[in-house]
Enzyme design. Structure first.
Site, PDB file in Angstrom:
ATOM      1  CD  GLU A 204      -3.067  -1.048   2.193  1.00 36.91           C
ATOM      2  OE1 GLU A 204      -2.936  -0.191   3.097  1.00 36.91           O
ATOM      3  OE2 GLU A 204      -4.002  -1.864   2.169  1.00 36.91           O
TER       4      GLU A 204
ATOM      5  CG  HIS B 267      -8.805   6.647   1.358  1.00 37.32           C
ATOM      6  ND1 HIS B 267      -8.824   6.353   0.010  1.00 37.32           N
ATOM      7  CD2 HIS B 267      -8.231   5.583   1.976  1.00 37.32           C
ATOM      8  CE1 HIS B 267      -8.291   5.161  -0.171  1.00 37.32           C
ATOM      9  NE2 HIS B 267      -7.921   4.672   1.001  1.00 37.32           N
TER      10      HIS B 267
ATOM     11  NE  ARG C 162      -4.214   5.780   2.816  1.00 37.51           N
ATOM     12  CZ  ARG C 162      -4.877   4.971   3.634  1.00 37.51           C
ATOM     13  NH1 ARG C 162      -5.421   5.453   4.738  1.00 37.51           N
ATOM     14  NH2 ARG C 162      -5.011   3.695   3.357  1.00 37.51           N
TER      15      ARG C 162
ATOM     16  CG  HIS D 184      -9.816   7.021   5.302  1.00 40.68           C
ATOM     17  ND1 HIS D 184     -10.857   6.111   5.218  1.00 40.68           N
ATOM     18  CD2 HIS D 184      -8.683   6.286   5.423  1.00 40.68           C
ATOM     19  CE1 HIS D 184     -10.364   4.876   5.268  1.00 40.68           C
ATOM     20  NE2 HIS D 184      -9.062   4.957   5.417  1.00 40.68           N
TER      21      HIS D 184
ATOM     22  NE  ARG E 122      -5.054   5.634   8.681  1.00 43.43           N
ATOM     23  CZ  ARG E 122      -5.622   4.623   8.006  1.00 43.43           C
ATOM     24  NH1 ARG E 122      -5.427   3.381   8.390  1.00 43.43           N
ATOM     25  NH2 ARG E 122      -6.369   4.860   6.962  1.00 43.43           N
TER      26      ARG E 122
END
Length: 513
Positions: A112, A228, A274, A331, A366
Site C-alpha cells: 500500500e 483518503h 495519502r 477518512h 497515518r
C-alpha cells in the site's frame, strides 16, 4: 445501578480486542450507539501492517511511518507498536486461520501507499475488518455484556476523587441510564461524518472526542485529518471506499482522457503518501476534470476485491469499462484524546483507545494499515494493565434509569450545512481566510457553552458533538501556520522545520501551542 469493573464505550477493533483479553473474573460492559458491527472497523477494506516478510524489518516499517507522518510522530509510540506488530499477527494467525495465504500456507503480503515493502496482511481480500471483528465477537466471554443502541453522551466525574467513574447514556425511547465502572474506556472512533465526503460509517460523529473535551481532557493534533484519495464518486456524492490496495495491485489515477495524474508529482506516483495523492486529485477536480482509477491492468479484479466490486455494482459503475470514478474524502483522525501507550488520558480513570485516541503513532499523516494495528496493540496493552491493576469501588445506590425527561430542541443549522462548510473551509486545502470564516461561524452558535444534555434528543446531542468536534478541528488548523501531512494551508504551503514538533493541545476553554 450495576457496577462494572470495566466499562467500554464503542465496539470497534480496539474495544473488542480489549474485551476479549480481559480476565474472565472481570465484569465487563460494552456500550455501542448502534449495532455492534456498525463501526468503521467492520467496514475496513485495507489490512494490518506488520514487518513479517522476508527482507522486511520493524526498523523499515518505523522509517516509513515517520516519513508518512512527516516526523510529527511520537517516536517511542512508533517503535513500541511496530516492534509488537509481528507478534500480534502471529498470535491472531495461530488462534484463527483468518488471514489470506498462498498455496504454500504462507500469509500473503500486499503493498500500500508509502510502504517500502509488501507488509499488508489481509482477510478475505478486501474484507479484513469484517473478518477480524467477527472473530473477536465470537470470542466474547460470558462476563462481557453488550448493550446495543445505547447512546453515551456525558462522562461522570467524581469531583472528590477527581476521577471518571461512569457515563450517562440514552436509550432510543429517551430514558436515561447511568453506568459506572472502575475503568471507563472511550473507543468511539473518529469524526469522519463531520465532512460531507467521507468513508466513515454513519455512526462516526466525534462523540468520544466531544465527551472527553467537555469533561476537561486534553485534546491534541485535531488539525490532522487524513483524506483518503479514492472514494467512489457518483452523481456528486461519495458512495464508499476504494481501498489503496487497488493501487497496490497496479491501478493508476487518470483524467477522463486517460492522462496519468501522479506522473512527476511524487517518486512513488500513485502509491505516494495519502495527503499528496488527495491534494493532487482535489486540484484536478477543482479545475473541472473528472478523476478515475484505471483498473485495466488488474487481473481477476472481482475475485481480488469482492467488496469493492459489490459497491460499484450497487452504484451502477460498470467494471467492464476498466475505470472507477473517485474523489478524496475524510477518512481518519490522526489526533484525538491525548493518551499514553496504555490509553491513559489526562483525567484519572478515563482511558481512550483506537481512533478516538492520539498516541502519536500516526504523526501528521497515518501510514496505510497502521490504524488496525494500533487498535489491536492498544486493546492488548490496556487489557494487560487492567488485569494487573484491579480496582473496586462502591458507589451510593441510585436507580440505573430515570423517567423520561421532557425533551427540548436546540436551534442549530442542519448538520449537512456543517458538513459542506467543513469540506470547503477545513478540508483538503485550507487558508487563513476560510478557517477564520468557519471559526467565526461556529463561535456564533455557542455550542461549547452547553453544559446540560439530559433534555436533548439523541439526534440533537449527536449534532452538538459534531459541531464541537468541528470547532476543535478548525481552531487547531488555525493555530498550525504551516503545511504538514494531512494539514495543508495554501497560505503556508511549506513545512516549518523550526517548529516541526509543536503540539496544538486544546482544553475546555483554552488552547495551548
Amino acid at each position: 445501578m450495576e457496577w462494572n469493573d470495566v466499562l467500554i464505550i464503542g465496539s470497534g477493533v480496539a474495544a473488542l480486542q480489549l474485551a476479549t483479553l480481559l480476565s474472565s473474573d472481570k465484569n465487563v460492559r460494552i456500550l455501542t450507539k448502534s449495532h455492534i458491527k456498525n463501526a468503521n472497523s467492520y467496514l475496513a477494506q485495507g489490512g494490518i501492517a506488520a514487518a513479517i516478510g522476508v527482507g522486511d524489518d520493524p526498523s523499515k516499517h518505523y522509517a516509513d511511518t515517520l516519513e508518512a507522518g512527516r516526523f510529527h510522530n511520537n517516536e517511542e509510540s512508533v517503535r513500541e507498536i511496530l516492534n509488537e506488530a509481528p507478534k500480534l499477527i502471529g498470535d491472531l494467525s495461530n488462534e484463527a486461520p483468518i488471514f489470506d495465504q498462498d498455496t504454500n500456507g504462507n500469509i500473503l503480503l500486499g503493498l500500500e501507499g508509502a510502504h517500502s515493502e509488501n507488509r499488508i496482511v489481509h482477510c478475505g481480500g478486501d474484507a479484513t475488518g469484517k473478518n477480524v471483528i467477527e472473530y473477536l465477537i465470537s470470542n466474547l466471554k460470558e462476563n462481557i455484556k453488550v448493550e446495543e443502541n445505547v447512546f453515551a453522551y456525558e462522562l461522570i466525574i467524581d469531583q472528590m476523587q477527581e476521577r471518571c467513574i461512569g457515563v450517562k447514556a440514552k436509550n432510543p425511547d429517551g430514558t436515561i441510564c447511568t453506568f459506572y465502572g472502575g475503568y471507563v474506556i472511550l473507543a468511539t472512533g473518529g469524526c469522519g461524518q463531520v465532512y460531507s465526503f467521507t468513508s466513515s460509517a454513519p455512526t462516526v460523529t466525534g462523540d468520544g472526542v466531544a465527551m472527553a473535551y467537555l469533561a476537561g481532557a486534553e485534546i491534541v493534533d485535531m488539525e490532522f485529518i487524513q483524506f483518503h484519495p479514492t472514494l467512489l464518486y457518483k452523481n456528486g456524492e461519495t458512495q464508499g471506499l476504494i481501498s489503496e490496495a487497488v493501487r497496490g495491485e497496479g491501478a493508476i489515477l487518470v483524467t477522463e482522457d486517460g492522462t496519468p495524474i501522479m506522473e512527476g508529482v511524487h517518486p512513488l506516483k500513485d502509491l505516494g503518501p495519502r495527503h499528496i495523492v488527495s491534494q493532487t486529485i482535489f486540484n484536478y477536480i477543482e479545475s473541472g476534470h473528472k478523476v478515475y482509477l484505471d483498473i485495466k491492468n488488474i487481473k481477476d479484479f472481482e475475485k481480488k476485491f469482492p467488496s469493492i466490486t459489490a459497491i460499484c455494482q450497487k452504484n451502477g459503475v460498470s467494471l467492464s469499462e476498466g475505470r472507477i470514478p473517485v474523489a478524496p474524502g475524510s477518512h481518519f483522525l490522526m489526533g484525538g484524546i491525548k493518551t499514553d501507550l496504555v490509553g491513559r488520558t489526562s483525567i484519572n480513570g478515563l482511558f481512550a483507545i483506537g481512533e478516538v485516541a492520539c498516541t502519536g503513532l500516526h504523526g501528521a499523516n497515518r501510514l496505510a494499515s497502521n490504524s488496525f494495528l494500533e487498535g489491536l496493540y492498544q486493546g492488548k496493552k490496556l487489557s494487560h494493565w487492567i488485569n494487573t491493576n484491579s480496582r473496586k469501588e462502591h458507589f451510593p445506590e441510585s436507580p440505573s434509569a430515570v423517567p423520561f425527561i421532557q425533551e427540548k430542541s436546540i436551534t442549530l443549522p442542519d448538520v449537512q450545512v456543517l458538513k459542506d462548510r467543513m469540506m470547503k473551509g477545513v478540508g483538503i486545502v485550507r487558508s487563513k481566510e476560510l478557517l477564520e470564516e468557519q471559526n467565526n461561524w461556529l463561535e456564533q452558535l455557542h455550542v461549547n457553552d452547553l453544559t446540560e444534555f439530559d433534555c436533548y434528543s439523541i439526534r440533537d446531542i449527536e449534532a452538538i458533538f459534531m459541531y464541537i468536534t468541528a470547532t476543535l478541528i478548525t481552531k487547531a488548523a488555525l493555530c498550525r501556520t504551516e503545511s504538514r501531512g494531512g494539514h495543508f494551508r495554501d497560505d503556508f504551503p511549506y513545512e516549518d522545520d523550526k517548529n516541526w514538533y509543536k503540539k496544538v493541545i486544546i482544553h475546555k476553554r483554552k488552547v495551548e501551542v
